[in-house]
Design a protein around this motif. Structure first.
Motif, mmCIF file in Angstrom:
data_model
loop_
_atom_site.group_PDB
_atom_site.id
_atom_site.type_symbol
_atom_site.label_atom_id
_atom_site.label_comp_id
_atom_site.label_asym_id
_atom_site.label_seq_id
_atom_site.Cartn_x
_atom_site.Cartn_y
_atom_site.Cartn_z
ATOM 1 N N ASP A 58 -4.935 7.192 -0.848
ATOM 2 C CA ASP A 58 -5.258 6.094 -0.347
ATOM 3 C C ASP A 58 -4.376 4.793 -0.865
ATOM 4 O OD1 ASP A 58 -4.598 5.489 -3.015
ATOM 5 O OD2 ASP A 58 -6.648 7.136 -3.501
ATOM 6 N N ASP A 59 -5.111 3.643 -0.893
ATOM 7 C CA ASP A 59 -4.042 1.981 -1.146
ATOM 8 C C ASP A 59 -3.055 2.428 -2.117
ATOM 9 O OD1 ASP A 59 -4.700 1.769 1.326
ATOM 10 O OD2 ASP A 59 -6.276 -0.023 0.720
ATOM 11 N N LYS A 88 0.720 -1.226 0.329
ATOM 12 C CA LYS A 88 -0.248 -0.008 0.072
ATOM 13 C C LYS A 88 1.179 1.057 -0.170
ATOM 14 C CE LYS A 88 -3.684 -2.593 2.981
ATOM 15 N NZ LYS A 88 -4.248 -2.486 4.083
ATOM 16 N N SER A 95 0.592 3.462 2.266
ATOM 17 C CA SER A 95 0.857 4.038 3.485
ATOM 18 C C SER A 95 1.964 3.028 4.129
ATOM 19 C CB SER A 95 -0.665 3.223 4.155
ATOM 20 O OG SER A 95 -0.373 1.984 4.337
#
Length: 552
Positions: A166-167, A117, A119
């Motif tokens: 977002d991912d 991801k 993140s």
């Protein structure tokens, strides 16, 4: 990054520059039917044991070679060392060059099947900048807005300019435009990590079971001081291009033993060739020489910590005249001709050869700060002016080095040259991992050092000597130098930017906390049946497109 005649080329060699990697022994079938007939396994002796395989903490070239083949960043580097899409399928750059929006490829996975991801990138970059991580490469992320403030305890993680919206989307905001930022995202310290794995096990980087990666190969076995085994990563987005089934990376530090194993067929690639064998190996084709954008030098401990090692030596080495005398006593031409013998070029500055500036000329054309052959009489004069005629009154200085790759021979030659001006040096050897720690902690007087470029720009050699850099082994601290480096990083005009970097190097070489010795070339043993491996000018071999063809 810290450092240890091609028979067939299927890429054009670097003509007068080092801006291109070289593909080794590429066959016309690009790894097709003939490759399939051979066992797709390569054993490569890296030599020294990596200090760590944690991307946030790894600083040595052995470790980064492992990481470069096991991990993948937002961008990867092509044969010209320029950024091309890696984990990011594309990116958008704002008009002011301050905001980069990276769009990750769909359905990326870690080697354990977890989704990769955006993140994970945000987490790792902030983890590297976290002062508690104590990463020596934290300064390499000061390009991010708020990065330096967070690392110095003057800001917080939320203010750092990296955010997963977002991912699959990562938005990065810089402090100032950086012409090589995309290339930086292909470096090991910009690689992501699997946040879930890292947070669940503090020793995750010491065990193959938890050394989860996202590159062409996955780590299936890791035995400290022995080897790392990499196998094809079926979860890699570009797995169809990976022909090798297995890559065995060995850590045999004694180069004579490693060379014997290579000659007998136990190793397919070895990272170093014994000095006594280099010329013969190049002649018979068992070894090949490659360009390497790197500089070999000595670091002189000019930090406040030097007094704790030896106050007398610290006082002597704090005098620029003494440091310049040590520099001028060294005949670099003799060292490369009679000791290293692998085509190295005597250095006359700290920035490596092969970086072409906006004017079309090599950066080093303007950086001849001293005669590479040395000047013994001038060295003696400087010592006398410093109050040590013929070395009288000088304590014995300690010169630290690691024994791998024959560094002891070079240090012995320097020891003998210093005797000619009345300087006595005691040689001290430490095993690689211990040596790295000693150098970083500045528990030395003089130490062997070296730097392989992380990207093709003079800044990779210069910003590590800022007072804020954890790669600043010599402890150099000059506010005027810091200001010049900061100014160069903010300058948008290419020629003005290079001019400022020249001013910074002028200052560094006048203060001389480091003694440049030579510009590297890289001589490695690589069998003719190893095809498609890319030898980067930044001292990494990439095996993503490698394969074995015709091995008997």
């Amino acid at each position: 990054m810290k450092t240890s005649k091609v028979k067939q080329l299927c890429a054009v060699a670097l003509a007068a520059t080092l801006g291109m990697s070289i593909l080794v022994g590429c066959g016309s079938n690009k790894g097709g039917d003939k490759a399939a007939a051979s066992k797709q396994e390569i054993t490569y002796n890296l030599g020294a044991d990596p200090r760590t395989l944690d991307p946030a903490l790894c600083t040595d070239t052995t470790g980064t070679t492992v990481l470069a083949n096991a991990f993948s960043g937002l961008a990867e580097l092509d044969e010209n060392e320029k950024a091309i899409p890696g984990q990011a399928e594309k990116w958008d750059v704002s008009d002011d060059k301050l905001t980069y929006t990276f769009h990750l490829k769909k359905d990326l996975k870690w080697s354990n099947g977890d989704p990769v991801k955006a993140s994970d990138y945000e987490y790792e970059w902030k983890r590297l900048l976290n002062p508690e991580t104590a990463s020596e490469y934290a300064y390499a992320l000061y390009y991010l807005k708020g990065g330096e403030a967070y690392n110095k305890g003057k800001g917080n993680a939320d203010a750092v300019g990296v955010k997963a919206t977002d991912d699959n989307t990562l938005v990065v905001t810089l402090e100032a435009p950086c012409p090589y930022f995309l290339e930086l995202t292909a470096q090991s310290y910009y690689f992501p990590v699997d946040q879930k794995v890292v947070e669940s096990n503090k020793d995750w980087a010491n065990d193959a079971k938890t050394l989860v990666s996202n590159g062409p190969f996955k780590i299936t076995n890791y035995t400290i001081k022995d080897s790392v085994v990499l196998e094809k990563n079926e979860n890699y987005y570009d797995k169809d291009k990976v022909k090798l089934d297995k890559l065995n990376l060995k850590f045999v530090a004694e180069e004579t033993s490693a060379w014997a194993s290579y000659k007998s067929g136990q190793f397919d690639v070895v990272d170093t060739v014994p000095k006594s064998d280099v010329q013969g190996a190049l002649k018979d084709g068992s070894a090949k020489s490659f360009p390497n954008l790197a500089t070999y030098f000595l670091s002189i401990n000019v930090s406040d910590k030097a007094k704790a090692v030896d106050p007398n030596a610290a006082k002597v080495l704090s005098d620029p005249k003494v440091r310049k005398a040590l520099n001028l006593a060294i005949d670099r031409q003799s060292i490369v001709d009679n000791v290293t013998k692998a085509g190295q070029i005597p250095a006359h500055g700290i920035v490596g050869k092969g970086i072409i500036g906006p004017d079309g000329k090599d950066y080093t054309e303007k950086t001849t700060y001293f005669d590479p052959k040395g000047n013994v009489e001038e060295a003696k004069k400087l010592l006398a002016e410093a109050g040590y005629p013929d070395g009288q009154g000088l304590p014995t200085l300690q010169l630290l080095y690691n024994p791998e790759s024959g560094h002891g021979d070079t240090m012995q030659a320097i020891q003998d040259m210093w005797k000619k001006i009345g300087v006595n040096a005691e040689l001290q050897s430490q095993e690689w991992k211990v040596f790295l720690t000693t150098r970083v902690q500045k528990q030395f007087e003089l130490a062997r050092d070296g730097w392989n470029a992380d990207y093709v720009d003079p800044m990779t050699f210069l910003d590590m000597f800022q007072s804020t850099s954890d790669q600043n082994n010599c402890g150099y601290n000059n506010p005027s130098y810091d200001a010049l480096i900061d100014a160069a990083k903010k300058e948008l005009d290419p020629q003005k930017r290079f001019d400022i970097m020249h001013q910074a190097e002028d200052m560094l070489m006048n203060d001389m906390p480091v003694i440049p010795l030579y510009y590297y070339t890289r001589t490695i043993g690589i069998k003719d049946y190893v095809k498609g491996a890319r030898v980067s000018v930044m001292n990494t071999i990439y095996f993503k497109n490698a394969y074995v063809e015709g091995k008997k």
